[in-house]
Motif scaffolding. Sequence first.
Motif, short mmCIF file in Angstrom:
data_model
loop_
_atom_site.label_atom_id
_atom_site.label_comp_id
_atom_site.label_asym_id
_atom_site.label_seq_id
_atom_site.Cartn_x
_atom_site.Cartn_y
_atom_site.Cartn_z
N ARG A 1 -2.76 12.97 7.97
CA ARG A 1 -2.41 12.22 9.18
C ARG A 1 -0.90 11.98 9.26
NH1 ARG A 1 -7.21 10.43 11.31
NH2 ARG A 1 -8.92 9.99 9.86
N ARG A 2 -0.23 12.09 8.12
CA ARG A 2 1.21 11.84 8.08
C ARG A 2 2.02 12.98 8.68
NH1 ARG A 2 3.87 13.40 3.30
NH2 ARG A 2 6.12 13.21 3.61
N PHE A 3 1.49 14.21 8.65
CA PHE A 3 2.25 15.38 9.04
C PHE A 3 2.27 15.55 10.56
CE2 PHE A 3 0.68 17.07 4.76
CZ PHE A 3 1.79 16.57 4.09
N LEU A 4 3.11 14.75 11.22
CA LEU A 4 3.22 14.78 12.68
C LEU A 4 4.68 14.90 13.08
CD1 LEU A 4 0.74 11.91 13.64
CD2 LEU A 4 0.35 14.37 13.92
N PRO A 5 5.00 15.70 14.11
CA PRO A 5 6.38 15.80 14.57
C PRO A 5 6.91 14.45 15.04
CG PRO A 5 5.01 17.51 15.55
CD PRO A 5 4.08 16.56 14.87
N ASP A 6 8.22 14.27 14.92
CA ASP A 6 8.92 13.08 15.43
C ASP A 6 8.49 11.80 14.74
OD1 ASP A 6 10.50 14.46 17.46
OD2 ASP A 6 8.59 14.76 18.50
N LEU B 1 1.76 26.20 6.63
CA LEU B 1 1.12 25.08 5.94
C LEU B 1 -0.33 24.93 6.38
CD1 LEU B 1 3.72 22.15 5.94
CD2 LEU B 1 2.84 23.39 3.96
N PRO B 2 -1.26 24.68 5.45
CA PRO B 2 -2.62 24.30 5.85
C PRO B 2 -2.57 22.99 6.64
CG PRO B 2 -2.48 24.74 3.48
CD PRO B 2 -1.08 24.70 3.99
N ILE B 3 -3.47 22.83 7.59
CA ILE B 3 -3.42 21.63 8.43
C ILE B 3 -4.56 20.66 8.14
CG2 ILE B 3 -2.15 22.79 10.27
CD1 ILE B 3 -4.77 23.01 11.82
N THR B 4 -5.46 21.00 7.23
CA THR B 4 -6.53 20.09 6.82
C THR B 4 -6.68 20.13 5.31
OG1 THR B 4 -8.31 21.73 6.93
CG2 THR B 4 -7.79 20.54 8.98
N ILE B 5 -7.26 19.08 4.76
CA ILE B 5 -7.49 19.05 3.32
C ILE B 5 -8.44 20.16 2.90
CG2 ILE B 5 -9.35 17.33 3.54
CD1 ILE B 5 -6.90 17.54 0.59
N GLU B 6 -9.41 20.50 3.75
CA GLU B 6 -10.36 21.57 3.40
C GLU B 6 -9.65 22.91 3.27
OE1 GLU B 6 -14.16 20.12 5.98
OE2 GLU B 6 -12.14 19.98 6.80
N GLU B 7 -8.80 23.23 4.25
CA GLU B 7 -8.07 24.50 4.20
C GLU B 7 -7.11 24.52 3.02
OE1 GLU B 7 -4.87 27.14 6.80
OE2 GLU B 7 -5.73 25.32 7.68
N THR C 1 0.82 -1.21 0.00
CA THR C 1 0.00 0.00 0.00
C THR C 1 0.86 1.25 0.00
OG1 THR C 1 -1.71 1.26 1.14
CG2 THR C 1 -0.23 -0.03 2.52
N PHE C 2 0.40 2.24 -0.78
CA PHE C 2 1.05 3.54 -0.83
C PHE C 2 0.22 4.59 -0.10
CE2 PHE C 2 2.79 1.19 -4.39
CZ PHE C 2 4.14 1.51 -4.35
N MET C 3 -0.74 4.16 0.74
CA MET C 3 -1.44 5.11 1.59
C MET C 3 -0.44 5.93 2.39
SD MET C 3 -4.75 3.22 3.29
CE MET C 3 -4.99 4.58 4.45
N ALA C 4 -0.74 7.20 2.59
CA ALA C 4 0.20 8.06 3.32
C ALA C 4 0.33 7.64 4.78
CB ALA C 4 -0.24 9.51 3.22
N LYS C 5 -0.75 7.18 5.38
CA LYS C 5 -0.74 6.79 6.80
C LYS C 5 -1.64 5.57 6.97
CE LYS C 5 0.43 8.08 11.14
NZ LYS C 5 1.81 8.34 11.60
N PRO C 6 -1.15 4.39 6.61
CA PRO C 6 -2.02 3.21 6.66
C PRO C 6 -2.18 2.59 8.04
CG PRO C 6 0.13 2.62 5.78
CD PRO C 6 0.14 4.11 5.99
N ILE C 7 -1.22 2.86 8.95
CA ILE C 7 -1.23 2.21 10.26
C ILE C 7 -1.08 3.28 11.34
CG2 ILE C 7 -0.14 0.50 11.75
CD1 ILE C 7 0.90 -0.88 9.23
N GLY C 8 -2.02 3.32 12.28
CA GLY C 8 -1.94 4.29 13.36
C GLY C 8 -0.70 4.10 14.21
N ASP C 9 -0.15 5.21 14.72
CA ASP C 9 1.03 5.20 15.60
C ASP C 9 2.29 4.68 14.91
OD1 ASP C 9 -0.49 6.20 17.78
OD2 ASP C 9 -1.19 4.17 18.23
N GLU C 10 2.26 4.63 13.59
CA GLU C 10 3.46 4.26 12.83
C GLU C 10 3.76 5.38 11.83
OE1 GLU C 10 5.39 1.91 13.53
OE2 GLU C 10 4.16 0.55 14.74
N PRO C 11 5.01 5.48 11.36
CA PRO C 11 5.35 6.55 10.41
C PRO C 11 4.54 6.45 9.13
CG PRO C 11 7.33 5.51 11.30
CD PRO C 11 6.18 4.66 11.73
N GLY C 12 4.34 7.59 8.50
CA GLY C 12 3.66 7.60 7.21
C GLY C 12 4.62 7.30 6.08
N SER C 13 4.08 7.21 4.87
CA SER C 13 4.88 6.91 3.67
C SER C 13 4.92 8.14 2.76
CB SER C 13 4.29 5.72 2.92
OG SER C 13 4.44 4.53 3.67
#
Length: 452
Positions: free
Chosen positions: A313-318, A396-402, A246-258
């Motif tokens: 969901r991918r844009f998170l510090p650390d 940076l906008p923080i939501t898809i709507e913005e 999967t190339f989902m940006a954030k497929p698994i919670g609490d794990e890094p995005g792609s």
Amino acid sequence: MNAPFDQLFTWLKDHKITEVECVVSDLTGIARGKIAPTNKFLHERGMRLPESVLLQTVTGDFVDDDIYYDLLDPADIDMVCKPVADAVYVIPWAIEPTAIVIHDTFDKFGNPIELSPRNVLKKVLQLYTDKGWKPIVAPEMEFYLTQRCEDPDLPLKAPLGRSGRAESGRQSFSIDAANEFDPLFEDVYDWCELQGLDLDTLIHEDGPAQMEINFRHGDALDLADQITVFKRTLREAALKHNVTATFMAKPIGDEPGSAMHLHQSVVEIASGKPIFADADGKMSDLFRHHIGGLQKYIPKVLPMFAPNVNSFRRFLPDTSAPVNVEWGEENRTVGLRVPTSGPEAMRVENRLPGADANPYLAIAASLLCGYIGMVEGIEPSAAVEGRAYERRNLRLPITIEEALTQMEECDTVAEYLGSKFVRGYVAVKRAEHENFKRVISSWEREFLLLSV
């Protein structure tokens, strides 16, 4: 026949191809088109498709009628799709000898279709050509391997490797962890070699069964074609080995995005010399302005890097993900990283695009931002030294709507990419988001069902 079609004719005959998949990319990156016997394909020299497929959402729906009929002919006319002679690839997993042929799209007068992602990238590349410049890009594609799961309500799980065990803990850059899936990646590399894809290194990333495959640097349009083919190739190899890719940006919670990190530089067409370094080997003014353009305009084109609600969901510090458009040398906590290199390889790495982005549109947007910076002489902010995560969401906008609103309201983006494309793209993404908002999540059921 003309020369390019002669070339294609010869290639298909030499490879004894009996079927041709004629494809174009929609705004999401889904390959849409027709499958034809080779003789029929050669006789018709292309295909026709309804232009409406370019306003179709990832769920298969279409945009609202008021936008649909404003952007498209009410008669739902066909596009003229012409094969690209140097964008043809074998399909190694097919039973019959089959090839993918990527097509360009035109209206009945021969004008490029504005909604076509491939045409959007070609339009940006022409801006560079007109200045005597040629962009060079090197994409890095991250993805997860997971167990196959038929129920979308269930969280994804790491697959079992050769050892019969699933990964636990972080395995960044682990050779043994990557080798757990050797049979799958042997197929991937063999198939990609047959297709002529310019793969370079394989890396195990931070997440469980999260990998990264790097492409060698090269022509932007060619690499966008290659990424389109690679994503499908990887998915097919995964299915053969009873796992999912999967190339989902954030497929698994609490794990890094792609991500789809994009390294980009520019050379002079006439001399082939890079223009991002000056005579002393230091950053040139054009390079600094390129970075300045990225900083100023990435917030305006962010939906082309982060096209889905999941992307944000991918844009998170650390989490090895960018949370700003700051820049710095050899700094992975900023959105724009300048790797340590010699003058010949001076470049910037745009870390904003997600792996879920359409490669044509992500590369087009990234190169456009840098181009505007170069022609307008936009000065970048001061380089960041040290940790930059505390500068979260700066500009940076923080939501898809913005993000969609900012893209819609930016006259500069519409000027360069065309108002029809911007309106169509924003409408498709808004329609997808409206569809998403109709779904009640497991979080809501878990915490609100009996508590409010």
